[in-house]
Motif scaffolding. Structure first.
Motif, PDB file in Angstrom:
ATOM      1  N   GLU A   1       3.850   0.098   2.353  1.00 22.75           N
ATOM      2  CA  GLU A   1       3.802  -0.846   3.469  1.00 22.75           C
ATOM      3  C   GLU A   1       3.441  -2.223   2.931  1.00 22.75           C
TER       4      GLU A   1
ATOM      5  N   ASP B   1       3.610   1.723  15.366  1.00 24.45           N
ATOM      6  CA  ASP B   1       2.370   1.548  14.604  1.00 24.45           C
ATOM      7  C   ASP B   1       1.149   1.705  15.507  1.00 24.45           C
ATOM      8  N   ASP B   2       0.018   2.044  14.911  1.00 26.82           N
ATOM      9  CA  ASP B   2      -1.266   2.108  15.627  1.00 26.82           C
ATOM     10  C   ASP B   2      -1.203   3.006  16.851  1.00 26.82           C
TER      11      ASP B   2
ATOM     12  N   ASN C   1       5.826  -4.903   8.758  1.00 25.57           N
ATOM     13  CA  ASN C   1       5.326  -5.130  10.125  1.00 25.57           C
ATOM     14  C   ASN C   1       5.992  -6.338  10.773  1.00 25.57           C
TER      15      ASN C   1
ATOM     16  N   GLN D   1       0.846  -1.204   0.000  1.00 25.41           N
ATOM     17  CA  GLN D   1       0.000   0.000   0.000  1.00 25.41           C
ATOM     18  C   GLN D   1       0.879   1.251   0.000  1.00 25.41           C
TER      19      GLN D   1
ATOM     20  N   ALA E   1       0.409  -8.659   4.571  1.00 28.22           N
ATOM     21  CA  ALA E   1       0.256 -10.083   4.278  1.00 28.22           C
ATOM     22  C   ALA E   1      -1.136 -10.376   3.730  1.00 28.22           C
ATOM     23  N   ARG E   2      -1.195 -11.242   2.753  1.00 25.61           N
ATOM     24  CA  ARG E   2      -2.463 -11.639   2.152  1.00 25.61           C
ATOM     25  C   ARG E   2      -2.511 -13.145   1.973  1.00 25.61           C
TER      26      ARG E   2
ATOM     27  N   GLY F   1      -3.665   5.384   2.935  1.00 26.77           N
ATOM     28  CA  GLY F   1      -5.084   5.049   3.049  1.00 26.77           C
ATOM     29  C   GLY F   1      -5.701   4.821   1.680  1.00 26.77           C
ATOM     30  N   TYR F   2      -6.948   4.349   1.682  1.00 33.46           N
ATOM     31  CA  TYR F   2      -7.614   4.018   0.428  1.00 33.46           C
ATOM     32  C   TYR F   2      -7.683   5.216  -0.510  1.00 33.46           C
TER      33      TYR F   2
ATOM     34  N   PRO G   1      -5.107 -10.809   7.731  1.00 35.17           N
ATOM     35  CA  PRO G   1      -3.900 -10.946   8.560  1.00 35.17           C
ATOM     36  C   PRO G   1      -4.194 -10.687  10.043  1.00 35.17           C
ATOM     37  N   SER G   2      -5.217  -9.890  10.320  1.00 31.31           N
ATOM     38  CA  SER G   2      -5.592  -9.675  11.724  1.00 31.31           C
ATOM     39  C   SER G   2      -6.026 -10.982  12.378  1.00 31.31           C
TER      40      SER G   2
ATOM     41  N   ARG H   1      -5.826   4.615  12.525  1.00 36.28           N
ATOM     42  CA  ARG H   1      -6.969   4.959  11.681  1.00 36.28           C
ATOM     43  C   ARG H   1      -8.192   5.410  12.481  1.00 36.28           C
TER      44      ARG H   1
ATOM     45  N   SER I   1       5.653  -8.771  14.229  1.00 35.65           N
ATOM     46  CA  SER I   1       4.634  -9.061  15.229  1.00 35.65           C
ATOM     47  C   SER I   1       5.210  -8.886  16.638  1.00 35.65           C
TER      48      SER I   1
ATOM     49  N   GLU J   1      -9.195   8.138   3.951  1.00 39.20           N
ATOM     50  CA  GLU J   1     -10.141   7.643   2.948  1.00 39.20           C
ATOM     51  C   GLU J   1     -10.767   8.742   2.110  1.00 39.20           C
TER      52      GLU J   1
HETATM   53  P1  C2E Z   1      -1.491  -2.235  10.226  1.00 40.11           P
HETATM   54  O1  C2E Z   1      -0.047  -2.547  10.214  1.00 40.11           O
HETATM   55  O2  C2E Z   1      -1.944  -1.099  11.070  1.00 40.11           O
HETATM   56  O3  C2E Z   1      -1.874  -2.017   8.701  1.00 40.11           O
HETATM   57  C1  C2E Z   1      -2.841  -1.107   8.251  1.00 40.11           C
HETATM   58  C2  C2E Z   1      -4.146  -1.795   7.980  1.00 40.11           C
HETATM   59  O4  C2E Z   1      -5.113  -0.815   7.624  1.00 40.11           O
HETATM   60  C3  C2E Z   1      -4.109  -2.783   6.809  1.00 40.11           C
HETATM   61  O5  C2E Z   1      -5.047  -3.800   7.076  1.00 40.11           O
HETATM   62  C4  C2E Z   1      -4.592  -1.914   5.658  1.00 40.11           C
HETATM   63  O6  C2E Z   1      -5.104  -2.664   4.577  1.00 40.11           O
HETATM   64  C5  C2E Z   1      -5.658  -1.122   6.362  1.00 40.11           C
HETATM   65  N1  C2E Z   1      -5.954   0.152   5.696  1.00 40.11           N
HETATM   66  C6  C2E Z   1      -5.088   0.981   5.068  1.00 40.11           C
HETATM   67  N2  C2E Z   1      -5.720   2.076   4.605  1.00 40.11           N
HETATM   68  C7  C2E Z   1      -7.013   1.932   4.934  1.00 40.11           C
HETATM   69  C8  C2E Z   1      -8.178   2.765   4.732  1.00 40.11           C
HETATM   70  O7  C2E Z   1      -8.140   3.834   4.135  1.00 40.11           O
HETATM   71  N3  C2E Z   1      -9.351   2.279   5.237  1.00 40.11           N
HETATM   72  C9  C2E Z   1      -9.428   1.093   5.887  1.00 40.11           C
HETATM   73  N4  C2E Z   1     -10.636   0.694   6.332  1.00 40.11           N
HETATM   74  N5  C2E Z   1      -8.356   0.293   6.106  1.00 40.11           N
HETATM   75  C10 C2E Z   1      -7.173   0.723   5.636  1.00 40.11           C
HETATM   76  P2  C2E Z   1      -4.721  -5.348   6.839  1.00 40.11           P
HETATM   77  O8  C2E Z   1      -3.911  -5.510   5.600  1.00 40.11           O
HETATM   78  O9  C2E Z   1      -5.996  -6.100   6.954  1.00 40.11           O
HETATM   79  O10 C2E Z   1      -3.783  -5.707   8.057  1.00 40.11           O
HETATM   80  C11 C2E Z   1      -4.268  -5.667   9.358  1.00 40.11           C
HETATM   81  C12 C2E Z   1      -3.154  -5.799  10.362  1.00 40.11           C
HETATM   82  O11 C2E Z   1      -2.535  -7.079  10.276  1.00 40.11           O
HETATM   83  C13 C2E Z   1      -2.009  -4.796  10.141  1.00 40.11           C
HETATM   84  O12 C2E Z   1      -2.337  -3.528  10.682  1.00 40.11           O
HETATM   85  C14 C2E Z   1      -0.892  -5.487  10.874  1.00 40.11           C
HETATM   86  O13 C2E Z   1      -0.981  -5.256  12.252  1.00 40.11           O
HETATM   87  C15 C2E Z   1      -1.180  -6.949  10.599  1.00 40.11           C
HETATM   88  N6  C2E Z   1      -0.331  -7.390   9.479  1.00 40.11           N
HETATM   89  C16 C2E Z   1      -0.516  -7.293   8.152  1.00 40.11           C
HETATM   90  N7  C2E Z   1       0.509  -7.830   7.461  1.00 40.11           N
HETATM   91  C17 C2E Z   1       1.389  -8.271   8.387  1.00 40.11           C
HETATM   92  C18 C2E Z   1       2.665  -8.926   8.309  1.00 40.11           C
HETATM   93  O14 C2E Z   1       3.235  -9.193   7.233  1.00 40.11           O
HETATM   94  N8  C2E Z   1       3.270  -9.246   9.502  1.00 40.11           N
HETATM   95  C19 C2E Z   1       2.690  -8.936  10.703  1.00 40.11           C
HETATM   96  N9  C2E Z   1       3.349  -9.277  11.828  1.00 40.11           N
HETATM   97  N10 C2E Z   1       1.510  -8.330  10.810  1.00 40.11           N
HETATM   98  C20 C2E Z   1       0.856  -7.991   9.663  1.00 40.11           C
END
Ligand code: C2E
Ligand code: MG
Ligand code: MG
Ligand code: MG
Length: 281
Positions: A59, A176-177, A114, A45, A62-63, A254-255, A74-75, A200, A116, A236
């Motif tokens: 960034e 993060d977050d 990211n 992204q 993971a998918r 963001g989107y 990934p959550s 967010r 963990s 967004e």
């Molecule tokens: P994160 O690191 O805070 O990543 C941002 C999340 O917000 C991502 O969700 C992304 O797709 C989403 N996002 C970005 N922009 C927007 C937006 O405008 N609107 C909305 N509604 N969402 C947006 P995603 O991809 O589902 O990942 C969720 C969480 O899973 C990540 O939060 C991160 O904590 C974890 N994650 C994802 N990939 C990995 C990875 O490779 N390794 C680890 N350890 N954790 C990962």
């Protein structure tokens, strides 16, 4: 009657729990297989510089899509890998993929990755990350490691050492977050971060909610004072982008600027108008 109904309820609940547990075991097994079969992917992204509306990095996210179970977030699957002791393997596979993809990008575009919280308890993670960069040929100075406050809180001393070691290798570290965990402020004081990512949940309310706007404003002011770069996640709408710019936020994601995309589409975008600074806002 009430008693009988109560017992029936309990039966239903325990059936639901059993079902849920069976599903988790299914997902866990499928995830193990997916890692072996190399079916877990990374998408990217865009992260933009809000002052110049310029693409500055991506960034890695993971998918995973399973033929039977569908797409799993990934959550959901990252915590599963943590709980069952294979987060290190999953991370290594993803990290190598992300680095390989990023090698094809222009040299001034960074990669944010990211880690963990379960990985921030062992000092060796720092050298592992550096070694994989070296093996891949990816300049660690183009890498940002994202960690959450939860990770930093589990074992603060070790986490602090890991952060210091990564930064000594030229890697940037982002919190993060930000704003969702606890003890945020003392973490900012005790840790040498480079960046803070505003969660967010604040960003999505910034345009309509006075309190959220004031909180974001204060976070930005504090980060500027501490010499930290601020990234807003989850932008967004144009209104959110405009407000964040007005508040002096450095970077955004963001989107509105772009959804996570696969390796090929990301590379295509990098050769298109987007990369030349033609972001939307
Ligand atoms: P994160 O690191 O805070 O990543 C941002 C999340 O917000 C991502 O969700 C992304 O797709 C989403 N996002 C970005 N922009 C927007 C937006 O405008 N609107 C909305 N509604 N969402 C947006 P995603 O991809 O589902 O990942 C969720 C969480 O899973 C990540 O939060 C991160 O904590 C974890 N994650 C994802 N990939 C990995 C990875 O490779 N390794 C680890 N350890 N954790 C990962
Ligand atoms: Mg992140
Ligand atoms: Mg985040
Ligand atoms: Mg988040």
């Amino acid at each position: 009657r009430a008693k009988r109904r109560g017992r029936a309820q309990i039966t239903i609940y325990s059936e639901q729990i059993a079902l849920e547990m069976r599903r988790r075991t299914q997902i866990e097994q499928a995830l193990r297989n997916a890692i072996i079969a190399d079916e877990v992917d990374v998408h990217f992204q865009p992260i933009v510089d809000l002052t110049g509306d310029r693409l500055v990095g991506f960034e890695a996210l993971a998918r995973w899509h399973d033929a039977d179970l569908g797409t799993i977030s990934p959550s959901d699957f990252v915590p599963l890998a943590e709980d069952h002791g294979f987060i290190d393997r999953l991370t290594e596979v993803l990290f190598r993929k992300a680095l390989r993809a990023a090698l094809a990008w222009p040299k001034d575009i960074f990669l944010s990755f990211n880690l963990s919280s379960a990985q921030f308890v062992d000092l060796s993670i720092a050298s592992t990350v550096v070694n994989i960069c070296r093996q891949t040929g990816f300049d660690p100075r183009r890498l940002i490691i994202e960690i959450t406050e939860t990770a930093v809180m589990a074992d603060a001393d070790t986490a602090q050492e890991i952060v210091a070691e990564m930064r000594a290798a030229g890697i940037h570290v982002a919190l993060d977050d930000f704003g969702t965990g606890q003890s945020s402020l003392c973490r900012l004081r005790d840790f040498a971060f480079d960046k803070v990512k505003i969660d967010r949940s604040f960003v999505s309310r910034i345009a309509n909610d006075h309190a959220s706007e004031q909180i974001v404003k204060a976070i930005i002011a504090m980060c500027v004072g501490l010499n930290l770069e601020v990234v807003a996640e989850g932008i967004e709408t144009p209104a959110e982008a405009m407000k964040l710019k007005a508040l002096g936020c450095h970077m955004g994601q963001g989107y509105f600027y772009g959804r996570p995309k696969d390796v090929a589409s990301t590379l295509k975008d990098l050769n298109g108008p987007f990369a030349r600074g033609d972001t939307k806002a």
